[in-house]
Design a protein around this motif. Structure first.
Motif, PDB file in Angstrom:
ATOM      1  N   GLN A 201       0.847  -1.185   0.000  1.00  0.00           N
ATOM      2  CA  GLN A 201       0.000   0.000   0.000  1.00  0.00           C
ATOM      3  C   GLN A 201       0.888   1.243   0.000  1.00  0.00           C
ATOM      4  OE1 GLN A 201      -2.977  -0.105   3.107  1.00  0.00           O
ATOM      5  NE2 GLN A 201      -3.233  -2.312   2.899  1.00  0.00           N
ATOM      6  N   LEU A 202       0.417   2.292  -0.671  1.00  0.00           N
ATOM      7  CA  LEU A 202       1.168   3.534  -0.788  1.00  0.00           C
ATOM      8  C   LEU A 202       0.797   4.502   0.326  1.00  0.00           C
ATOM      9  CD1 LEU A 202       0.996   4.242  -4.619  1.00  0.00           C
ATOM     10  CD2 LEU A 202       3.099   4.096  -3.277  1.00  0.00           C
ATOM     11  N   ALA A 203       1.813   5.091   0.951  1.00  0.00           N
ATOM     12  CA  ALA A 203       1.533   6.128   1.947  1.00  0.00           C
ATOM     13  C   ALA A 203       0.872   7.329   1.276  1.00  0.00           C
ATOM     14  CB  ALA A 203       2.830   6.541   2.628  1.00  0.00           C
ATOM     15  N   ALA A 204       1.349   7.694   0.105  1.00  0.00           N
ATOM     16  CA  ALA A 204       0.764   8.733  -0.748  1.00  0.00           C
ATOM     17  C   ALA A 204       1.368   8.546  -2.124  1.00  0.00           C
ATOM     18  CB  ALA A 204       1.064  10.135  -0.205  1.00  0.00           C
ATOM     19  N   SER A 205       0.716   9.104  -3.150  1.00  0.00           N
ATOM     20  CA  SER A 205       1.184   8.874  -4.516  1.00  0.00           C
ATOM     21  C   SER A 205       2.594   9.392  -4.742  1.00  0.00           C
ATOM     22  CB  SER A 205       0.221   9.528  -5.515  1.00  0.00           C
ATOM     23  OG  SER A 205       0.140  10.929  -5.281  1.00  0.00           O
ATOM     24  N   ASP A 206       2.994  10.455  -4.014  1.00  0.00           N
ATOM     25  CA  ASP A 206       4.314  11.052  -4.197  1.00  0.00           C
ATOM     26  C   ASP A 206       5.185  10.911  -2.953  1.00  0.00           C
ATOM     27  OD1 ASP A 206       2.754  12.702  -2.643  1.00  0.00           O
ATOM     28  OD2 ASP A 206       3.412  14.575  -3.588  1.00  0.00           O
ATOM     29  N   SER A 207       4.881   9.912  -2.117  1.00  0.00           N
ATOM     30  CA  SER A 207       5.635   9.750  -0.873  1.00  0.00           C
ATOM     31  C   SER A 207       7.012   9.167  -1.138  1.00  0.00           C
ATOM     32  CB  SER A 207       4.870   8.843   0.098  1.00  0.00           C
ATOM     33  OG  SER A 207       4.676   7.571  -0.484  1.00  0.00           O
ATOM     34  N   GLY A 208       7.925   9.392  -0.197  1.00  0.00           N
ATOM     35  CA  GLY A 208       9.266   8.844  -0.291  1.00  0.00           C
ATOM     36  C   GLY A 208       9.856   8.660   1.086  1.00  0.00           C
ATOM     37  N   ILE A 209      10.997   8.003   1.136  1.00  0.00           N
ATOM     38  CA  ILE A 209      11.643   7.741   2.419  1.00  0.00           C
ATOM     39  C   ILE A 209      12.819   8.686   2.640  1.00  0.00           C
ATOM     40  CG2 ILE A 209      13.315   6.011   1.596  1.00  0.00           C
ATOM     41  CD1 ILE A 209      12.587   4.369   4.139  1.00  0.00           C
ATOM     42  N   ASP A 210      13.034   9.612   1.698  1.00  0.00           N
ATOM     43  CA  ASP A 210      14.130  10.565   1.831  1.00  0.00           C
ATOM     44  C   ASP A 210      13.652  11.977   1.510  1.00  0.00           C
ATOM     45  OD1 ASP A 210      16.783  11.197   2.427  1.00  0.00           O
ATOM     46  OD2 ASP A 210      17.381  11.130   0.325  1.00  0.00           O
ATOM     47  N   ASP A 211      12.406  12.283   1.932  1.00  0.00           N
ATOM     48  CA  ASP A 211      11.814  13.582   1.608  1.00  0.00           C
ATOM     49  C   ASP A 211      11.675  14.493   2.820  1.00  0.00           C
ATOM     50  OD1 ASP A 211       9.862  12.210   2.958  1.00  0.00           O
ATOM     51  OD2 ASP A 211       8.363  12.277   1.361  1.00  0.00           O
ATOM     52  N   ASN A 212      12.254  14.086   3.953  1.00  0.00           N
ATOM     53  CA  ASN A 212      12.212  14.893   5.177  1.00  0.00           C
ATOM     54  C   ASN A 212      10.777  15.206   5.594  1.00  0.00           C
ATOM     55  OD1 ASN A 212      13.391  16.250   7.358  1.00  0.00           O
ATOM     56  ND2 ASN A 212      13.466  18.204   6.269  1.00  0.00           N
TER      57      ASN A 212
END
Length: 297
Positions: A201-212
């Motif tokens: 499942q996606l946290a959000a369509s543009d989520s990332g793990i290095d986006d602060n």
């Protein structure tokens, strides 16, 4: 290399990875096939303190999340052999789910820095949640994972849904980037650090793990049809009337009464609780093609 050989595929995976890494010329200073999963944290902490320049973990999201407290803000990179039910952290980092591919990734030794979530004093890689997520974690027995594998998540979710009682929550934002919010009749509040959770499942369509940033998902209580729409939306990143997304660096969650918090599959905390980003806190070995926020090929 530290592998939980007591897990569903751990024993065979340990033997294969040991032979394959040696074939590839990866020098292994010490190996730990753990029969007792409770020794994972102390073993990794001891290895990090002993001067090893890389620690390979064989396990799933729960194993990774449990050891990042030992590795956060340390100069010891983490490499991963994905052996879990969901392997969402591996998916976020584009680490192949086959052991040969994972071993080849380790051989490449391409290291990046990524964020961790911080729930109180507990670091995590994927997501922390209040509500049905914690109830799903409590319904996920090792036996269920062993016998039905990835189907354990929908089975546990169905069991938790029929037992769930809607709750109210207040979200406050210490950085002042959002107005305080109050919600009632909720199914779940989650605070995601990584891109994926819950088996893709996606946290959000543009989520990332290095986006602060942390991606908060507030899900209102609904019927089974509405829940199915929510689940489909989380798989694709699409919005839903039942769901609200908020992006922030820090949040505090208060609920009506103390509620358990699920951190990457384990209930280890409770509300009220503060969450924040630990910027570039973890070094991870990834494929050279890795780019945060992109779907793995």
């Amino acid at each position: 290399m530290v592998v939980n050989v007591h897990s569903r595929t751990g024993g065979k995976a340990y033997a294969y990875a040991l032979d394959r890494l040696r074939e590839l010329g990866v020098p292994l200073g010490a190996t730990y096939p753990l029969q007792d999963p409770s020794r994972l944290v102390e073993t990794v902490d001891s290895a990090a303190r002993s001067g090893h320049d890389l620690i390979i973990i064989g396990g799933g999201d729960g194993s990774v999340s449990s050891v990042v407290d030992c590795l956060a803000h340390r100069d010891v990179p983490l490499a991963l052999l994905p052996l879990g039910t969901a392997n969402d952290f591996a998916r976020t980092m584009h680490i192949p789910d086959d052991l040969d591919g994972a071993c080849q990734t380790i051989l490449g030794s391409h290291i990046v820095d990524v964020d961790l979530g911080l729930c109180g004093d507990n670091y995590y890689v994927n997501r922390a949640s209040v509500g049905i997520g914690a109830e799903v974690a409590q319904a996920m027995s090792p036996r269920l994972k062993r016998y039905v594998g990835p189907l354990a998540y929908p089975v546990a979710t169905a069991k938790a849904f029929f037992k769930h009682r809607p709750f109210g929550a207040k979200l406050t934002f210490p950085d002042g980037d959002h107005e305080d919010r109050e919600f009632d009749k909720l199914l779940q509040v989650s605070v995601a650090n990584g891109r994926y959770f819950g088996g893709g499942q996606l946290a959000a369509s543009d989520s990332g793990i290095d986006d602060n940033a942390l991606d908060i998902t507030v899900i209102r209580q609904g019927n089974l049809r509405q829940l199915a729409d929510v689940v489909r939306g989380l798989k694709t990143g699409k919005s839903s009337d039942q769901v609200e997304h908020i992006r922030t660096r820090a949040v505090r969650i208060d609920t009506e009464g103390e509620l358990p918090i699920n951190i990457d599959g384990e209930v280890v905390s409770s509300t009220p609780q503060a969450f924040e980003v630990a910027r570039n806190a973890l070094h991870v070995v990834v494929p050279r093609t890795w780019a945060d926020g992109e779907a793995p090929e």
